[in-house]
Enzyme design. Structure first.
Site, PDB file in Angstrom:
ATOM      1  N   HIS A   1       0.832  -1.205   0.000  1.00  0.00           N
ATOM      2  CA  HIS A   1       0.000   0.000   0.000  1.00  0.00           C
ATOM      3  C   HIS A   1       0.865   1.253   0.000  1.00  0.00           C
ATOM      4  CE1 HIS A   1      -3.303   2.718   1.451  1.00  0.00           C
ATOM      5  NE2 HIS A   1      -2.262   3.336   1.993  1.00  0.00           N
ATOM      6  N   GLU A   2       1.820   1.314   0.919  1.00  0.00           N
ATOM      7  CA  GLU A   2       2.635   2.528   1.029  1.00  0.00           C
ATOM      8  C   GLU A   2       3.492   2.736  -0.213  1.00  0.00           C
ATOM      9  OE1 GLU A   2       2.020   4.714   3.084  1.00  0.00           O
ATOM     10  OE2 GLU A   2       0.753   3.558   4.426  1.00  0.00           O
TER      11      GLU A   2
ATOM     12  N   HIS B   1       1.655   4.366  -3.029  1.00  0.00           N
ATOM     13  CA  HIS B   1       1.627   5.828  -3.101  1.00  0.00           C
ATOM     14  C   HIS B   1       2.776   6.349  -3.949  1.00  0.00           C
ATOM     15  CE1 HIS B   1      -1.731   6.646  -0.502  1.00  0.00           C
ATOM     16  NE2 HIS B   1      -1.227   5.957   0.498  1.00  0.00           N
TER      17      HIS B   1
ATOM     18  N   TYR C   1      -4.111  14.846  -2.850  1.00  0.00           N
ATOM     19  CA  TYR C   1      -4.392  14.025  -1.670  1.00  0.00           C
ATOM     20  C   TYR C   1      -5.415  14.700  -0.754  1.00  0.00           C
ATOM     21  CZ  TYR C   1      -3.451  10.498   1.880  1.00  0.00           C
ATOM     22  OH  TYR C   1      -3.562   9.466   2.784  1.00  0.00           O
TER      23      TYR C   1
ATOM     24  N   GLU D   1      -5.954   6.782  -1.981  1.00  0.00           N
ATOM     25  CA  GLU D   1      -5.899   5.742  -0.948  1.00  0.00           C
ATOM     26  C   GLU D   1      -6.409   4.405  -1.480  1.00  0.00           C
ATOM     27  OE1 GLU D   1      -4.896   5.185   2.255  1.00  0.00           O
ATOM     28  OE2 GLU D   1      -3.707   6.996   1.931  1.00  0.00           O
TER      29      GLU D   1
ATOM     30  N   ASP E   1      -9.441  14.351   8.200  1.00  0.00           N
ATOM     31  CA  ASP E   1      -8.767  13.347   7.372  1.00  0.00           C
ATOM     32  C   ASP E   1      -8.700  13.820   5.917  1.00  0.00           C
ATOM     33  OD1 ASP E   1      -7.548  10.901   6.703  1.00  0.00           O
ATOM     34  OD2 ASP E   1      -9.479   9.922   6.346  1.00  0.00           O
TER      35      ASP E   1
ATOM     36  N   HIS F   1      -9.300   8.366   3.990  1.00  0.00           N
ATOM     37  CA  HIS F   1      -9.216   6.984   4.451  1.00  0.00           C
ATOM     38  C   HIS F   1     -10.596   6.363   4.665  1.00  0.00           C
ATOM     39  CE1 HIS F   1      -5.163   8.427   5.646  1.00  0.00           C
ATOM     40  NE2 HIS F   1      -4.812   7.198   5.346  1.00  0.00           N
TER      41      HIS F   1
END
Length: 761
Positions: A443-444, A447, A458, A467, A540, A545
């Site tokens: 996932h990271e 990005h 974002y 996301e 957020d 998210h």
């Protein structure tokens, strides 16, 4: 105005508003709040100190190097003029100028324009004309510092946005070609522990709301960027008044914004749009906020993690001016098969990056589980990208995969900082660690892929899409490493990051958004799985998210309908859409249409894959059902709510609750009982709702009422008379839909997070 008087006045204004609310709405809570605020106002006025602006000439030149000096203007309130520093050389303006000069290898001519106590409207009225009148030469960079006094004065979001819009327009005219306008974030007043409650929450919450305005405006203009204002958590970073930064605090702040300015200048002046890096954490802020509010031992750890995350990691101030934004790909022998190039470093419990290298290609395992798991996860991610999607690393050109483990003390997150993966160790009570979940690593790193391709903004829908695509890539890494078919996978993101004490299986569920956890401390998973349940919030970054559950479910539906391995047809379609002509501001519908085009280009208009993709987006309400026969075999039929023409419909929505959930009802006029239809018609015709439209009350629930083409207003709930509230509640109950399966809907009394002006993107 002196700080004590300003905060005291804020408390008095808030108390008067509470008293007015009491007489109008007869709410006991408002009555209780008024004397508390008035008492705190008197104590603050007698206890706070006033600091002067540092003496000295408000212009100068710093740094050495070739070429004409870059020109930097710093304009705004007391932080622009350096209040809190004893010498002007220690102010934010001069320290930022010095660092920009180091980064660019050129001298910087700087100037300060501003006055203590100024809000955004006053800077627009008094100081913007002075910039145009006193200097004919344009500026390479301008930093605008406002928001603190607007928060203290409870200036509405709408008025603040209007003033900022005027400043952005006026200051933009004073920029040189390729110049950059930086909007400094509003201060994180809710971290000022010396401020008593409830004033701290009142002002701090409003400051966050105003910072959201700054971020939204910055995201909409290519020459404007948001410069984060860090949470000043250490006492030595505060001046003696406890409000302004000290010389050390300004140094800390300058180390965060100067690299961003220097990089944006370099990119703008080379005809490339700036891409300010953001910290993309796997653990969403709302979970950390709930944990921080709990009475558990992990609460202080979560609060510290939030403080670090809010600041967004500063780029290393000591880096040379020619530092690259990322490491170049390693040289390869012609014809050599591509292979990963991994470097794992150890921060050893500090927040200094990158840390000490502990393992790279060819090295044996270290014996440290975190370092070895990170190294293996980087390899799994590279192999999925290369073997399944034909992509050599994140940028498609062999970019090294970098990671740092043991970041901070019991740090409750893992994030991508624009250059590397960074892992905390977790607190051991709620979070068990992050390196053992390969989908978190995927996932990271996802990005990084997004940053190198569409570079989606974002926040709001583009941020939720960002996301979601990262979740898709994380899920594909996990399934590829396990050799699973779509129907064999669990479709969970972050399974294993929670300890056994948590009542939950993962951070998110792509198959069933909203079901990943339901815990007494963390609450219930707030993700929606359909557009009718889109969460309206400014927290957020607009719910990035939270609302990602909608496109997540669409990918799961498409992948399971197509069958086989998800990294094959579904993954290739999603990657084709991401690498195609997708705008940075793309929303869910934009991406849905891009995936349809990608599927048709790869498999054909009438192919099963294309039909499954369309049916998936219809099933989550992003696309309207197309006329004609059902789409691809096995695709789930749409459960989208029927739409109504505007002339036949009334829409009532209440946004609020701890997670910013929205309850909405769309009603045909004919189904509303006659008496209520008459009351609604009278209410709209009277103009009473329009008179209240846009009046902000920080953190209050919002009602949005849309009636035909006659009325579209958003009103803070405490401003509505009880009889109007009763009418709106009846309408909501008349057409209300459950928010995701059996989940109970939000009711009055839930803690609100939505703000004035928010609406689904």
């Amino acid at each position: 105005m002196q700080l004590a008087a300003r905060i005291g006045a804020t408390a008095a204004v808030a108390a008067r508003r509470a008293e007015r609310a009491l007489h109008r709405l007869a709410r006991p809570a408002a009555f209780a709040l008024a004397p508390v605020l008035l008492g705190q106002a008197k104590r603050l006025q007698s206890g706070l100190v006033w600091l002067p602006e540092p003496a000295g000439t408000r212009s100068g030149t710093v740094g050495e190097g070739d070429g004409a000096p870059l020109r930097l203007l710093v304009i705004g309130d007391s932080t622009a003029t350096g209040v809190g520093a004893e010498r002007l050389d220690d102010s934010l303006a001069v320290q930022t100028a010095a660092l920009v000069a180091d980064y660019r290898g050129r001298p910087v001519a700087w100037r300060i324009e501003g006055l203590e106590g100024s809000n955004a409207a006053q800077v627009l009225e008094r100081h913007l004309p002075a910039v145009g009148a006193s200097d004919d030469a344009p500026w390479d960079a301008i930093v605008l510092l406002v928001g603190a006094n607007d928060a203290l004065q409870l200036v509405s979001r709408r008025a603040f946005a209007r003033a900022i819009g005027g400043l952005v327009d006026g200051l933009g005219r004073r920029l040189a070609p390729g110049g950059v306008l930086g909007l400094a974030g509003a201060p994180q007043i809710d971290t000022f522990e010396w401020l008593p409650q409830p004033i701290r929450s009142l002002i701090g919450g409003h400051a966050r709301s105003l910072d959201d305005v700054l971020q939204r405006i910055a995201a909409a203009e290519p020459h404007v960027l948001h410069l984060p204002t860090p949470a000043i958590l250490e006492p030595h970073l505060h001046a003696s008044d406890g409000f302004h930064p000290s010389a050390a605090g300004y140094r800390h702040w300058a180390a965060i914004i100067a690299p961003r300015l220097a990089r944006a200048l370099r990119e703008r002046q080379s005809d490339r749009a700036p891409h300010p890096s953001a910290r993309h954490g796997i653990v969403p802020p709302f979970l950390l906020e709930r944990l921080a509010a709990a009475g558990s031992p992990a609460a202080s750890v979560a609060a510290h993690t939030l403080g670090l995350d809010r600041g967004i990691r500063a780029e290393r101030a000591a880096a040379p001016a020619h530092r690259r934004l990322r490491a170049p790909a390693p040289a390869r022998v012609p014809g050599e098969r591509p292979a990963p190039h991994r470097v794992v470093s150890d921060a050893r419990g500090t927040t200094a990056l990158p840390g000490d290298p502990v393992r790279t290609e060819g090295d044996p395992p270290t014996g440290d589980p975190a370092a070895d798991q990170a190294f293996d996860g980087l390899g799994d991610s590279w192999r999925m990208l290369f073997e399944a999607l034909g992509r050599d690393s994140l940028d498609g050109a062999g970019m090294p995969l970098l990671a740092t483990v043991h970041y901070g003390q019991r740090y409750d997150n893992a994030f991508w900082d624009g250059e590397r993966m960074v892992f905390g160790d977790g607190d051991g009570e709620v979070f068990a660690g992050f390196t053992g979940a390969v989908d978190v690593i995927g996932h990271e790193l996802g990005h990084g892929v997004i940053s190198a391709t569409a570079d989606l903004v974002y926040r709001d829908e583009p941020g939720a899409l960002n996301e979601s695509i990262a979740d898709v890539l994380g899920a594909l890494v996990k399934q590829h490493s396990l050799g699973q078919r779509a129907d064999e996978a669990d479709w969970l993101i972050g399974a294993g990051v929670f300890t056994e004490q948590v009542q939950g299986v993962a951070l998110r569920s792509m198959a069933a958004p909203g079901t990943a956890f339901d815990d007494p401390v963390l609450g219930k998973d707030p993700q929606p799985g359909h557009m009718r349940d889109l969460v309206v919030t400014t927290d957020d970054l607009g719910g990035v998210h939270i609302n990602s559950g909608i496109p997540n479910r669409a990918f799961h539906l498409a992948a399971t309908a197509i069958g086989g391995h998800a990294w094959e047809a579904p993954g290739r379609i999603w990657m084709d859409a991401l690498t195609g002509p997708l705008p940075r501001t793309a929303g869910f519908r934009d991406f849905a249409e891009a995936t349809l085009a990608a599927a048709a280009a790869r498999y054909g208009d009438d192919a099963r894959e294309t039909g499954a993709v369309r049916a998936a987006w219809e099933a989550v309400g992003v696309l309207e059902p197309a006329a004609g026969p059902a789409h691809g075999d096995g695709a789930e039929p749409t459960d989208a709510a029927p739409t109504h023409a505007a002339h036949d419909a009334v829409r009532v929505a209440r946004s609020g609750g701890m997670l910013g959930r929205t309850r909405a009802a769309v009603l045909e006029l004919e189904v509303i009982p006659g008496a209520d239809r008459e009351r609604l018609d009278t209410l709209v015709a009277s103009g009473a709702l329009e008179a209240l439209d846009g009046q902000a009350m920080p953190d209050a629930p919002l009602w949005r009422v849309t009636v035909e083409t006659r009325c579209d207003v958003t009103v803070a709930e405490p401003l509505l008379p009880e009889e109007v509230l009763e009418l709106l509640r009846r309408l909501l109950e008349l057409g209300d839909r459950p928010l995701g399966g059996d989940e109970p809907v939000a009711h009055e009394g839930d803690e609100p997070v939505a703000h004035e002006g928010d609406e689904p993107a």
